[in-house]
Design a protein around this motif. Structure first.
Motif, PDB file in Angstrom:
ATOM      1  N   PRO A 113      38.763 -16.639 -16.470  1.00  0.00           N
ATOM      2  CA  PRO A 113      39.381 -16.439 -17.916  1.00  0.00           C
ATOM      3  C   PRO A 113      38.574 -16.159 -19.034  1.00  0.00           C
ATOM      4  N   ARG A 114      37.247 -16.594 -18.824  1.00  0.00           N
ATOM      5  CA  ARG A 114      36.317 -16.189 -20.023  1.00  0.00           C
ATOM      6  C   ARG A 114      35.902 -14.730 -19.872  1.00  0.00           C
ATOM      7  N   PHE A 115      35.740 -13.950 -18.692  1.00  0.00           N
ATOM      8  CA  PHE A 115      35.655 -12.581 -18.332  1.00  0.00           C
ATOM      9  C   PHE A 115      36.991 -12.054 -19.118  1.00  0.00           C
ATOM     10  N   ARG A 116      38.014 -12.293 -18.709  1.00  0.00           N
ATOM     11  CA  ARG A 116      39.462 -11.695 -18.948  1.00  0.00           C
ATOM     12  C   ARG A 116      39.456 -11.666 -20.457  1.00  0.00           C
ATOM     13  N   GLU A 117      38.762 -12.439 -21.617  1.00  0.00           N
ATOM     14  CA  GLU A 117      38.733 -12.409 -22.795  1.00  0.00           C
ATOM     15  C   GLU A 117      37.703 -11.640 -23.103  1.00  0.00           C
ATOM     16  N   ILE A 118      36.683 -11.433 -22.531  1.00  0.00           N
ATOM     17  CA  ILE A 118      35.719 -10.275 -23.000  1.00  0.00           C
ATOM     18  C   ILE A 118      36.294  -9.091 -22.855  1.00  0.00           C
ATOM     19  N   CYS A 119      37.204  -8.801 -21.555  1.00  0.00           N
ATOM     20  CA  CYS A 119      37.565  -7.474 -21.196  1.00  0.00           C
ATOM     21  C   CYS A 119      38.803  -7.163 -22.446  1.00  0.00           C
ATOM     22  N   GLU A 120      39.460  -8.385 -23.061  1.00  0.00           N
ATOM     23  CA  GLU A 120      40.402  -8.169 -24.169  1.00  0.00           C
ATOM     24  C   GLU A 120      39.603  -7.643 -25.395  1.00  0.00           C
ATOM     25  N   GLU A 121      38.605  -8.466 -25.518  1.00  0.00           N
ATOM     26  CA  GLU A 121      37.847  -8.035 -26.713  1.00  0.00           C
ATOM     27  C   GLU A 121      37.417  -6.392 -26.485  1.00  0.00           C
ATOM     28  N   TYR A 122      36.855  -6.064 -25.356  1.00  0.00           N
ATOM     29  CA  TYR A 122      36.205  -4.768 -25.196  1.00  0.00           C
ATOM     30  C   TYR A 122      37.624  -3.907 -25.344  1.00  0.00           C
ATOM     31  N   GLY A 123      38.773  -4.079 -24.969  1.00  0.00           N
ATOM     32  CA  GLY A 123      39.769  -3.316 -25.183  1.00  0.00           C
ATOM     33  C   GLY A 123      40.464  -3.055 -26.519  1.00  0.00           C
ATOM     34  N   LEU A 124      40.292  -4.353 -27.410  1.00  0.00           N
ATOM     35  CA  LEU A 124      40.599  -4.151 -28.753  1.00  0.00           C
ATOM     36  C   LEU A 124      39.348  -3.603 -29.767  1.00  0.00           C
ATOM     37  N   ALA A 125      38.219  -3.782 -29.258  1.00  0.00           N
ATOM     38  CA  ALA A 125      37.154  -2.776 -29.890  1.00  0.00           C
ATOM     39  C   ALA A 125      37.170  -1.480 -29.630  1.00  0.00           C
ATOM     40  N   GLN A 126      37.346  -1.000 -28.511  1.00  0.00           N
ATOM     41  CA  GLN A 126      37.874   0.443 -28.219  1.00  0.00           C
ATOM     42  C   GLN A 126      39.027   1.092 -29.016  1.00  0.00           C
ATOM     43  N   GLN A 127      40.163   0.252 -28.854  1.00  0.00           N
ATOM     44  CA  GLN A 127      41.159   0.657 -29.751  1.00  0.00           C
ATOM     45  C   GLN A 127      41.053   0.817 -31.120  1.00  0.00           C
ATOM     46  N   SER A 128      40.392   0.031 -31.679  1.00  0.00           N
ATOM     47  CA  SER A 128      39.930  -0.053 -33.142  1.00  0.00           C
ATOM     48  C   SER A 128      39.130   1.178 -33.414  1.00  0.00           C
ATOM     49  N   LEU A 129      38.099   1.222 -32.745  1.00  0.00           N
ATOM     50  CA  LEU A 129      37.030   2.525 -32.931  1.00  0.00           C
ATOM     51  C   LEU A 129      37.851   4.086 -32.681  1.00  0.00           C
ATOM     52  N   ALA A 130      38.734   4.070 -32.005  1.00  0.00           N
ATOM     53  CA  ALA A 130      39.720   4.893 -31.711  1.00  0.00           C
ATOM     54  C   ALA A 130      40.282   5.420 -33.150  1.00  0.00           C
ATOM     55  N   ARG A 131      40.884   4.088 -33.651  1.00  0.00           N
ATOM     56  CA  ARG A 131      41.776   4.399 -34.777  1.00  0.00           C
ATOM     57  C   ARG A 131      40.811   4.860 -35.801  1.00  0.00           C
ATOM     58  N   PHE A 132      39.893   4.403 -36.118  1.00  0.00           N
ATOM     59  CA  PHE A 132      38.873   4.798 -37.230  1.00  0.00           C
ATOM     60  C   PHE A 132      38.390   6.042 -36.871  1.00  0.00           C
ATOM     61  N   GLY A 153      30.295   2.732 -37.001  1.00  0.00           N
ATOM     62  CA  GLY A 153      29.137   2.106 -36.473  1.00  0.00           C
ATOM     63  C   GLY A 153      29.238   0.729 -36.187  1.00  0.00           C
ATOM     64  N   ASP A 154      30.017   0.001 -36.974  1.00  0.00           N
ATOM     65  CA  ASP A 154      30.052  -1.564 -36.473  1.00  0.00           C
ATOM     66  C   ASP A 154      30.701  -1.659 -35.194  1.00  0.00           C
ATOM     67  N   TYR A 155      31.909  -0.759 -34.896  1.00  0.00           N
ATOM     68  CA  TYR A 155      32.425  -1.014 -33.528  1.00  0.00           C
ATOM     69  C   TYR A 155      31.657  -0.583 -32.658  1.00  0.00           C
ATOM     70  N   ARG A 156      30.774   0.615 -32.956  1.00  0.00           N
ATOM     71  CA  ARG A 156      29.953   0.965 -31.888  1.00  0.00           C
ATOM     72  C   ARG A 156      28.999  -0.089 -31.315  1.00  0.00           C
ATOM     73  N   VAL A 157      28.356  -0.907 -32.449  1.00  0.00           N
ATOM     74  CA  VAL A 157      27.545  -1.870 -31.976  1.00  0.00           C
ATOM     75  C   VAL A 157      28.147  -2.929 -31.239  1.00  0.00           C
ATOM     76  N   LEU A 158      29.329  -3.181 -31.755  1.00  0.00           N
ATOM     77  CA  LEU A 158      29.999  -4.316 -31.175  1.00  0.00           C
ATOM     78  C   LEU A 158      30.508  -3.807 -29.604  1.00  0.00           C
ATOM     79  N   ILE A 159      30.805  -2.754 -29.303  1.00  0.00           N
ATOM     80  CA  ILE A 159      31.179  -2.187 -28.102  1.00  0.00           C
ATOM     81  C   ILE A 159      29.947  -2.374 -27.145  1.00  0.00           C
ATOM     82  N   ALA A 160      28.774  -1.802 -27.595  1.00  0.00           N
ATOM     83  CA  ALA A 160      27.587  -2.079 -26.607  1.00  0.00           C
ATOM     84  C   ALA A 160      27.200  -3.422 -26.688  1.00  0.00           C
ATOM     85  N   GLU A 161      27.282  -4.549 -27.584  1.00  0.00           N
ATOM     86  CA  GLU A 161      27.096  -5.882 -27.280  1.00  0.00           C
ATOM     87  C   GLU A 161      28.043  -6.272 -26.405  1.00  0.00           C
ATOM     88  N   ILE A 162      29.379  -5.899 -26.256  1.00  0.00           N
ATOM     89  CA  ILE A 162      30.214  -6.277 -25.398  1.00  0.00           C
ATOM     90  C   ILE A 162      29.868  -5.881 -23.811  1.00  0.00           C
TER      91      ILE A 162
END
Length: 89
Positions: free
Chosen positions: A33-52, A65-74
């Motif tokens: 379940p924790r990995f699924r949460e990480i996948c959700e965070e990754y998907g949300l971060a990617q969607q947000s980056l695309a919108r910006f 830039g913030d989202y790119r850093v977050l995506i790299a961390e995920i």
């Protein structure tokens, strides 16, 4: 129209990012379940980056830039899960 499920979107994007580990990613998503949460965070971060990035003022948006850093961390976190599962990236 409803947005795509961020967890599934994130898993799909993780498989695209780590194609050699596709089977391990799918196994992790099925049992952890924790990995699924990480996948959700990754998907949300990617969607947000695309919108910006699609905004007309994208060049002035610090969030990109913030989202790119977050995506790299995920992605690093996904890599740690793969390593713990005995799978190289």
């Amino acid at each position: 129209m409803a947005d795509a499920d961020p967890a599934q979107t994130g898993l799909t994007q993780a498989v695209t990012r780590f194609p050699a580990a596709a089977a391990a990613l799918l196994r992790l998503a099925g049992k952890d379940p924790r990995f699924r949460e990480i996948c959700e965070e990754y998907g949300l971060a990617q969607q947000s980056l695309a919108r910006f990035e699609a905004r007309p003022d994208a060049a002035q948006r610090p969030e990109i830039g913030d989202y790119r850093v977050l995506i790299a961390e995920i992605e690093d976190e996904i890599g740690r899960f793969l390593k713990a599962a005995g799978q190289s990236r």
